[in-house]
Every structure is written in C-alpha cells, then in structure tokens.
Design an enzyme around this catalytic site. Structure first.
Site, PDB file in Angstrom:
ATOM      1  CD  GLU A 116       3.524  29.596   4.771  1.00 16.76           C
ATOM      2  OE1 GLU A 116       2.812  29.947   5.728  1.00 16.76           O
ATOM      3  OE2 GLU A 116       3.353  28.552   4.140  1.00 16.76           O
ATOM      4  CG  HIS A 139       9.218  28.204   5.789  1.00 17.67           C
ATOM      5  ND1 HIS A 139       9.100  26.990   6.431  1.00 17.67           N
ATOM      6  CD2 HIS A 139       8.562  28.063   4.617  1.00 17.67           C
ATOM      7  CE1 HIS A 139       8.390  26.170   5.672  1.00 17.67           C
ATOM      8  NE2 HIS A 139       8.055  26.792   4.562  1.00 17.67           N
ATOM      9  CG  HIS A 141      10.354  23.518   1.689  1.00 23.44           C
ATOM     10  ND1 HIS A 141       9.776  23.859   0.465  1.00 23.44           N
ATOM     11  CD2 HIS A 141       9.612  24.151   2.635  1.00 23.44           C
ATOM     12  CE1 HIS A 141       8.738  24.657   0.669  1.00 23.44           C
ATOM     13  NE2 HIS A 141       8.619  24.869   1.970  1.00 23.44           N
ATOM     14  CD  GLU A 169      30.767  22.032  17.608  1.00 26.68           C
ATOM     15  OE1 GLU A 169      30.403  22.916  16.829  1.00 26.68           O
ATOM     16  OE2 GLU A 169      31.797  22.091  18.289  1.00 26.68           O
ATOM     17  CG  HIS A 210       5.629  22.655   4.763  1.00 23.36           C
ATOM     18  ND1 HIS A 210       4.471  23.268   4.352  1.00 23.36           N
ATOM     19  CD2 HIS A 210       6.624  23.488   4.341  1.00 23.36           C
ATOM     20  CE1 HIS A 210       4.743  24.381   3.699  1.00 23.36           C
ATOM     21  NE2 HIS A 210       6.045  24.537   3.692  1.00 23.36           N
TER      22      HIS A 210
HETATM   23  O1  2HA Z   1       6.021  28.634  -1.148  1.00 21.07           O
HETATM   24  O2  2HA Z   1       7.498  27.542   1.413  1.00 21.07           O
HETATM   25  O3  2HA Z   1       5.316  27.338   2.872  1.00 21.07           O
HETATM   26  C1  2HA Z   1       6.663  29.111  -0.059  1.00 21.07           C
HETATM   27  C2  2HA Z   1       6.533  28.152   1.039  1.00 21.07           C
HETATM   28  C3  2HA Z   1       5.224  27.986   1.666  1.00 21.07           C
HETATM   29 ZN    ZN Z   2       7.174  26.026   2.829  1.00 19.92          ZN
END
Ligand code: 2HA
Ligand code: ZN
Length: 271
Positions: A116, A139, A141, A169, A210
């Site tokens: 990414e 980033h 999940h 908050e 995602h």
């Molecule tokens: O594998 O999260 O979006 C890494 C990730 C791809």
């Molecule tokens: Zn990801």
C-alpha cells in the site's frame, strides 16, 4: 554510530504495531504504517549508511523528494515486528520526484515496503498540505468499523454522525468527521489517489469492506484516532439491531463544540 534499534522513532514504531496486533486490527500480514522522519533523526543513527537497494515506486510525488520514511514491509506480520524489526521494517528515502525509493536500512530478507505504499505516500502528500505537522499514515482492519460498512449507509455525513452519536468524545477527537471510500481494489495507485483526495478533508478514511486509514502528527495521535472511531463502531454494532431510545442530540454536540473549543465539519450538525 548509535544503534538505530534504540532510536525513539523505532521503539515507538515497534510498540505501536505490536499494540495494533494486540488489538486484533492486523491479522496475518494485514495493515501497514509509515512514519516520515526528519533527515537529522536519520543522520543521528544511520550517518554514512549506503543505499542497499533502489526500488521503483510506480508513482510520482515531487513534494516528497528527499524525504525519509520508516515503513512496514510487504507480506510482513505485525506480530513479528518486535522480534525482528530489521526484517519487517525498512527506512527508505524517496528520490527522483518520488519515483524511486532508496532502501537505507531494514528489509534484511530482501523484502520491500508495503503493497500500500502508493496510498501511504499520496496520503502523506495530502495531509502535509492540510497540516505541515503530519508525520504518520496508518492502515489496519478493525473488525467493527469493517462490519459497519456492511450494514450502514456509506454516505460520509451519515456515517460520521452515527460515529459521533456513539461516544461523547468522538466529535471532540475527530470533529472533521470520517470520509468513506466505496470498495476498491487495494494496492493500486487508483485507491492511493482516491484515499489522498479524501485525506484532504479528514484524518480518517474508511475503506469499505476492507479497513481504515488514519493520519496524524505522531503514532499516538493516529492510533488514538482509529481507536476512538473503532470504539464508536463497536457500540454501533452492539445497538444497531435494538430499538434506539436515547442518543446524543445535535444540541448536545453543540455544547461539546463550545466546551472543547472544536468545530464540527460544516453542515454535519443541525443548527
Ligand atoms: O496486506 O492491509 O491493504 C496489507 C494490507 C493491504
Ligand atoms: Zn488492508
């Protein structure tokens, strides 16, 4: 030369990705983090370190020319970073208008930066324009934010208002709200460009079905942003199927604005 593994930026990175894993946000190789470093920070620990590898980035980012980033590796598990940071993390310097990344340290098994990388670097460009203090793009999940994108309208105002209503908050922590992208193919320049565009107006960008992107001036702020949004999403997922008897009203949100000296995103609250 000082040991780069003792550098505060390295210690903080290792602690943060370990904590992200512990929160269940980064299963397997899920998630990626990049931190922009000052050249003086890098010099202090890696002065004279040669370029180990030149890797084409596949995009152009002139404003990042010469900038250094500590970044997680592609295919690497956050779970393992604390045990082998020199394999799972790397320090790169962007050159040639951002078209090349010079590997200065790390990825010792021959690995490379996160898949990414475009979304990260393009988000840095966008956030630095909005806030010159920005240093981090993260980033991951988180389960409840992800779950919410299956059952809640993806309209950004509606999505933001729901999160704000879930914990007092929230509006204080992210008054600019949360921007939302529809499902898109990850790892591409296209999702990178779309994420960066959304980053112009908010530090949080949801990738539907995602995960989420966060940005901030340090790892704590960025982690805390995602943590707060994920807590709100968790509460939403606990109550979404139940009759709602009470909520935080817009009038109460306005009281929070006054109390904490923040301003909600224009048009997101009723007067
Ligand atoms: O594998 O999260 O979006 C890494 C990730 C791809
Ligand atoms: Zn990801």
């Amino acid at each position: 030369m000082k040991d780069v593994l003792t550098a505060p930026f390295m210690v903080e990175m290792i602690r943060t990705v370990t904590n992200m894993y512990a929160h269940g946000w980064d299963e397997r190789n899920g998630g990626n983090v990049s931190v922009m470093l000052d050249e003086s920070q890098v010099r202090e620990y890696l002065d004279g370190a040669g370029v180990k590898l030149k890797i084409p980035t596949g995009f152009t980012a002139p404003s990042l020319d010469g900038k250094y980033f500590l970044v997680t590796g592609t295919g690497k598990y956050f779970k393992n970073v604390q045990y082998a940071p020199e394999v799972n993390l790397g320090i790169v310097r962007l050159t040639a208008y951002g078209e090349l990344a010079e590997l200065i340290w790390g990825f010792e098994d021959g690995g490379s930066f996160t898949s990414e990388f475009p979304a990260h670097m393009m988000s840095h460009v966008a956030r630095l324009k909005a806030d010159p203090q920005n240093r981090v793009v993260m980033h991951c999940h988180p389960a409840n934010l992800l779950a919410m994108t299956y059952v809640h309208p993806l309209d950004e105002r509606e999505f933001t208002r729901t999160l704000w209503q879930m914990c007092t908050e929230c509006i204080v922590v992210f008054p600019e709200g949360v921007n939302v992208l529809p499902w898109m193919l990850c790892g591409t320049n296209e999702i990178g460009e779309a994420t960066a565009e959304k980053m112009q107006t908010a530090r949080l960008v949801v990738w539907s079905q995602h995960g989420i992107y966060g940005a901030g001036k340090d790892l704590d702020e960025t982690f805390g942003l995602i943590e707060t949004a994920e807590k709100a999403a968790e509460i939403y997922m606990k109550i979404a199927h139940l009759p709602r008897l009470n909520t935080i009203t817009d009038e109460q949100m306005h009281l929070l604005e006054k109390r904490f000296g923040i301003k909600a995103r224009e048009g997101y609250l009723e007067d």
